[in-house]
Write an enzyme that holds these catalytic residues in place. Structure first.
Site, PDB file in Angstrom:
ATOM      1  N   ARG A 382      31.188  36.520  32.735  1.00 36.32           N
ATOM      2  CA  ARG A 382      31.845  35.286  33.159  1.00 36.32           C
ATOM      3  C   ARG A 382      31.357  34.934  34.569  1.00 36.32           C
ATOM      4  O   ARG A 382      31.605  35.687  35.514  1.00 36.32           O
ATOM      5  CB  ARG A 382      33.370  35.442  33.171  1.00 36.32           C
ATOM      6  CG  ARG A 382      33.967  35.806  31.814  1.00 36.32           C
ATOM      7  CD  ARG A 382      33.993  34.619  30.877  1.00 36.32           C
ATOM      8  NE  ARG A 382      34.351  34.995  29.514  1.00 36.32           N
ATOM      9  CZ  ARG A 382      35.596  35.055  29.062  1.00 36.32           C
ATOM     10  NH1 ARG A 382      36.610  34.781  29.870  1.00 36.32           N
ATOM     11  NH2 ARG A 382      35.838  35.374  27.813  1.00 36.32           N
ATOM     12  N   GLU A 384      32.427  33.146  36.840  1.00 34.65           N
ATOM     13  CA  GLU A 384      33.528  32.497  37.549  1.00 34.65           C
ATOM     14  C   GLU A 384      33.566  33.033  38.977  1.00 34.65           C
ATOM     15  O   GLU A 384      33.639  34.243  39.187  1.00 34.65           O
ATOM     16  CB  GLU A 384      34.859  32.798  36.854  1.00 34.65           C
ATOM     17  CG  GLU A 384      34.935  32.278  35.425  1.00 34.65           C
ATOM     18  CD  GLU A 384      36.237  32.685  34.749  1.00 34.65           C
ATOM     19  OE1 GLU A 384      37.089  33.286  35.434  1.00 34.65           O
ATOM     20  OE2 GLU A 384      36.391  32.405  33.554  1.00 34.65           O
ATOM     21  N   ARG A 390      42.308  40.383  39.679  1.00 37.88           N
ATOM     22  CA  ARG A 390      42.335  40.574  38.227  1.00 37.88           C
ATOM     23  C   ARG A 390      41.128  39.999  37.504  1.00 37.88           C
ATOM     24  O   ARG A 390      41.079  40.010  36.282  1.00 37.88           O
ATOM     25  CB  ARG A 390      43.619  39.991  37.627  1.00 37.88           C
ATOM     26  CG  ARG A 390      43.745  38.482  37.728  1.00 37.88           C
ATOM     27  CD  ARG A 390      45.022  38.025  37.058  1.00 37.88           C
ATOM     28  NE  ARG A 390      44.990  36.607  36.741  1.00 37.88           N
ATOM     29  CZ  ARG A 390      45.719  36.048  35.774  1.00 37.88           C
ATOM     30  NH1 ARG A 390      46.504  36.796  35.038  1.00 37.88           N
ATOM     31  NH2 ARG A 390      45.650  34.751  35.547  1.00 37.88           N
ATOM     32  N   HIS A 391      40.135  39.495  38.263  1.00 42.88           N
ATOM     33  CA  HIS A 391      38.955  38.907  37.634  1.00 42.88           C
ATOM     34  C   HIS A 391      37.704  39.732  37.913  1.00 42.88           C
ATOM     35  O   HIS A 391      37.516  40.240  39.020  1.00 42.88           O
ATOM     36  CB  HIS A 391      38.732  37.475  38.136  1.00 42.88           C
ATOM     37  CG  HIS A 391      39.690  36.480  37.571  1.00 42.88           C
ATOM     38  ND1 HIS A 391      40.847  36.116  38.217  1.00 42.88           N
ATOM     39  CD2 HIS A 391      39.671  35.783  36.406  1.00 42.88           C
ATOM     40  CE1 HIS A 391      41.502  35.228  37.480  1.00 42.88           C
ATOM     41  NE2 HIS A 391      40.809  35.009  36.376  1.00 42.88           N
ATOM     42  N   GLU A 533      48.126  38.264  31.522  1.00 40.26           N
ATOM     43  CA  GLU A 533      47.471  38.131  30.226  1.00 40.26           C
ATOM     44  C   GLU A 533      46.444  39.243  30.005  1.00 40.26           C
ATOM     45  O   GLU A 533      45.643  39.552  30.889  1.00 40.26           O
ATOM     46  CB  GLU A 533      46.769  36.779  30.158  1.00 40.26           C
ATOM     47  CG  GLU A 533      45.920  36.573  28.911  1.00 40.26           C
ATOM     48  CD  GLU A 533      44.709  35.698  29.180  1.00 40.26           C
ATOM     49  OE1 GLU A 533      43.656  35.979  28.602  1.00 40.26           O
ATOM     50  OE2 GLU A 533      44.818  34.760  29.988  1.00 40.26           O
ATOM     51  N   SER A 536      43.657  36.925  24.626  1.00 37.78           N
ATOM     52  CA  SER A 536      43.744  35.515  24.263  1.00 37.78           C
ATOM     53  C   SER A 536      43.129  35.362  22.879  1.00 37.78           C
ATOM     54  O   SER A 536      42.052  35.912  22.613  1.00 37.78           O
ATOM     55  CB  SER A 536      42.985  34.656  25.274  1.00 37.78           C
ATOM     56  OG  SER A 536      43.139  33.283  24.980  1.00 37.78           O
ATOM     57  N   ARG A 584      41.627  45.262  32.128  1.00 36.32           N
ATOM     58  CA  ARG A 584      42.927  44.701  32.483  1.00 36.32           C
ATOM     59  C   ARG A 584      44.058  45.413  31.751  1.00 36.32           C
ATOM     60  O   ARG A 584      45.144  45.619  32.314  1.00 36.32           O
ATOM     61  CB  ARG A 584      42.952  43.201  32.189  1.00 36.32           C
ATOM     62  CG  ARG A 584      44.086  42.489  32.887  1.00 36.32           C
ATOM     63  CD  ARG A 584      44.058  40.986  32.660  1.00 36.32           C
ATOM     64  NE  ARG A 584      42.990  40.324  33.392  1.00 36.32           N
ATOM     65  CZ  ARG A 584      42.838  39.005  33.443  1.00 36.32           C
ATOM     66  NH1 ARG A 584      43.689  38.210  32.800  1.00 36.32           N
ATOM     67  NH2 ARG A 584      41.843  38.462  34.124  1.00 36.32           N
TER      68      ARG A 584
END
Length: 610
Positions: A382, A384, A390-391, A533, A536, A584
């Site tokens: 990812r 991002e 948490r990423h 989360e 998903s 996670r």
């Protein structure tokens, strides 16, 4: 009457004698020669006169030589006597030589013993190059127990600490999660050199320790094997630490002073506050810069063994349910879920990207290729630029996809069973690891229900509004609202684990099936642990025309997903699934505040090494 007896000669003799005494006394008194020189000259003149009168030199008569036979007897007697003396002297000298050599030998042996010369029970081993296989047998430290008392064992591990005490030394040797104390004091077989050698070895060196198991009078609090210790007889360095340690393992193992926040932006360059107890604690940046050392701590050894167990339990449960493991490509011609947050690469002159998930291929294999139930464990990328706790830019995805007959609740039941299987498995199979983590990072046991608590997205939003938090039914949840909802659910339902269904369609990927009753909603869901989360998922669209419609709504070039769309043109079953973030899950199960603690070698916007 002879001339010697004449009065004149006798007077001459007396005069010479008198002068001799005068000269002797003068010499004895160390008088100058000029004072007694006249007397000497007078005496010499009188001696010449004496010789003229008597015909003989002045002085005692010369002894006549003994007869030859008498001389021979006397010579042999003297020779024998001299030989005896020589022998005695030689024997005495030989005795002294032997005594001297014995003293030198003892001194040399003492010096060599002090220096460890010729001793094989300690020292540096030659480099292990797989030259030979011996009959040595190593015992795992975790197996050491009081029932093995008086047994001789050989263990290998990291030298965590060394403490010299007088003529002895205490060591703590660690392997994986477990450690044992070794004790060594000077004795007939343990030289001062061995004690000195052990006390000088650098921490974290790899060592072989051999000795006899004993049971100490009181537990060894610094070791995991508290009820035993090893009386060391041999100690060798297999591989020494060659560079200065960036931090001490003792500091890296110290329990957390405070609980780090698990929300908000994160900057690993920030200097951490000094704890109130004044003890040193190793910061996250220092740990990650030297990850190979950080991973040695019992807490980290436990975290990643638990993480490994999660992967094992994931496979185990799904294999029992008839799933097939797949391996999908990570190089794709376009973003797997749409959007721009992908890492692009040059693929032989054409642009490609690293897969954000195995989404498209797991759908193809499950719904269109006849495998029906598939799962995969693999890297997910990812791009991002999210600097949070948490990423990650790369994490391990646990994905599954399955067909269903009537309703995607069939998929949700599998997920519920799967997580309960994983949670139960961790609690049953990782008891020691959980305690090692808890010692450094205290946490509360995860509470979960059977079956898993299910809420709709609207119900979750309503709970937030009841608590005074603004949240619209058709807006995505912020991280803060997710956390708040987790607290509300824990208080109301006594569970840390739940999932929500029927998310707004606008916040889900293009391949998500719309809700049949409300076009603003979707047949999608998220699972949460402690308000964050961890999964998903959704029912996927299996109709090619609807897939194209939704892809175009997202602005995705249909040509980039042409093979994916075509896979649904030849008969495709209704299906659904989801993607789980392994790191996670472990982070939240253990109540850890930072996902970097559960990523082997974290990849974030600011970190790409080691």
């Amino acid at each position: 009457m002879s001339s010697e007896d004449s009065p004149e000669v006798q007077d001459l003799t007396a005069k010479i004698a008198e002068l001799g005494i005068t000269i002797k006394d003068a010499k004895a008194e160390k008088k100058p020669k000029e004072e007694w020189e006249p007397a000497l000259q007078e005496m010499l003149s009188l001696k010449e006169k004496y010789k003229t009168m008597t015909g003989k030199d002045f002085g005692p008569p010369k002894q006549e030589k003994k007869p030859q036979a008498q001389q021979t007897a006397s010579s042999e007697k003297n020779r024998a006597k001299n030989e005896a003396k020589a022998r005695a002297k030689k024997e005495k000298e030989e005795k002294k030589r032997k005594q001297r050599e014995e003293r030198e030998r003892l001194q040399r042996e003492k010096a060599e013993r002090l220096a460890g010369v010729g001793q094989s029970n300690f020292g540096d081993m030659s480099i292990v190059q797989s030259q030979e296989v011996t009959d040595k047998v190593w015992t795992a430290i975790e197996k050491l127990n009081p029932k093995m008392a008086e047994q001789t064992v050989l263990v290998r591990g990291h030298l965590q600490t060394v403490r010299a005490v007088g003529k002895g030394v205490f060591v703590l040797v660690r392997s994986t999660l477990y450690s044992v104390q070794g004790v060594c004091f000077e004795s007939k077989t343990i030289s001062p050199a061995m004690i000195k050698y052990m006390s000088k070895l650098p921490n974290e060196s790899i060592v072989d320790m051999k000795g006899t198991i004993t049971v100490p009078e009181s537990p060894v609090e610094s070791a995991t094997q508290k009820s035993v210790e090893i009386q060391i007889s041999e100690f060798h360095a297999v591989c020494k630490t060659m560079a200065e340690l960036p931090f001490q393992m003792e500091d890296a193992c110290r329990p957390d002073a405070t609980k780090e926040t698990d929300v908000g932006a994160y900057n690993e360059d920030e200097v951490e506050n000094v704890a109130e107890d004044g003890l040193i604690r190793v910061g996250q940046k220092m740990r990650l810069d030297n990850r190979w050392l950080d991973l040695r701590t019992p807490a980290n050894q436990s975290i990643f063994r638990i993480e490994s167990m999660v992967g094992c339990l994931f496979r185990e449960c799904l294999m029992k349910k008839g799933f097939v493991e797949i391996h999908t490509p990570k190089l794709l011609p376009g973003a797997s879920e749409g959007g721009a947050d992908v890492f692009t690469v040059d693929y032989f002159g054409q642009e490609a990207c690293l897969a954000m998930s195995p989404q498209l291929h797991k759908q193809i294999t499950a719904a269109s290729s006849g495998f029906e139930r598939v799962f995969e464990t693999g890297p997910v990328f990812r791009a991002e630029n999210s600097n949070t706790r948490r990423h990650l830019c790369e994490f391990t995805g646990l994905d599954l996809e399955m067909v269903f007959k009537e309703h995607y609740d069939e998929v949700l039941e599998v997920f519920s069973d799967l997580f309960i299987y994983i949670f139960d498995g961790i609690n049953e199979r990782c008891k020691a690891e959980l305690e090692r983590v808890r010692e450094q990072h205290p946490f509360e046991d995860l509470e979960y229900l059977r079956p898993t608590l299910k809420l709709t997205y609207a119900e979750g939003c309503a709970l937030l509004r009841e608590a005074g938090v603004e949240q619209d039914d058709y807006e995505d949840l912020s991280t803060e609202n997710e956390k708040k909802l987790g607290d509300i659910v824990k208080e109301k339902y006594k569970t840390d684990f739940f999932f929500m269904d029927k998310y707004p369609l606008s916040v889900r990927p293009f391949y998500t099936m719309p809700d049949p009753k409300n076009p603003k909603l979707s047949n999608s869901y998220d699972f949460f642990i402690r308000g964050q989360e961890i999964l998903s998922g959704a029912q996927r669209i299996h109709d090619p025309d609807l897939i194209i419609e939704r892809a175009q709504a997202w602005g995705i070039d249909v040509k980039e997903i042409e093979s994916y769309v075509d896979s649904f043109r030849h008969g495709s079953q209704p299906h659904g699934g989801g993607g789980i973030g392994l790191e996670r899950v472990v982070m939240l199960f253990l109540g850890l505040p930072n996902i970097r603690k559960t990523a082997w070698f974290p990849r974030t916007p600011n970190r790409i090494s080691p």
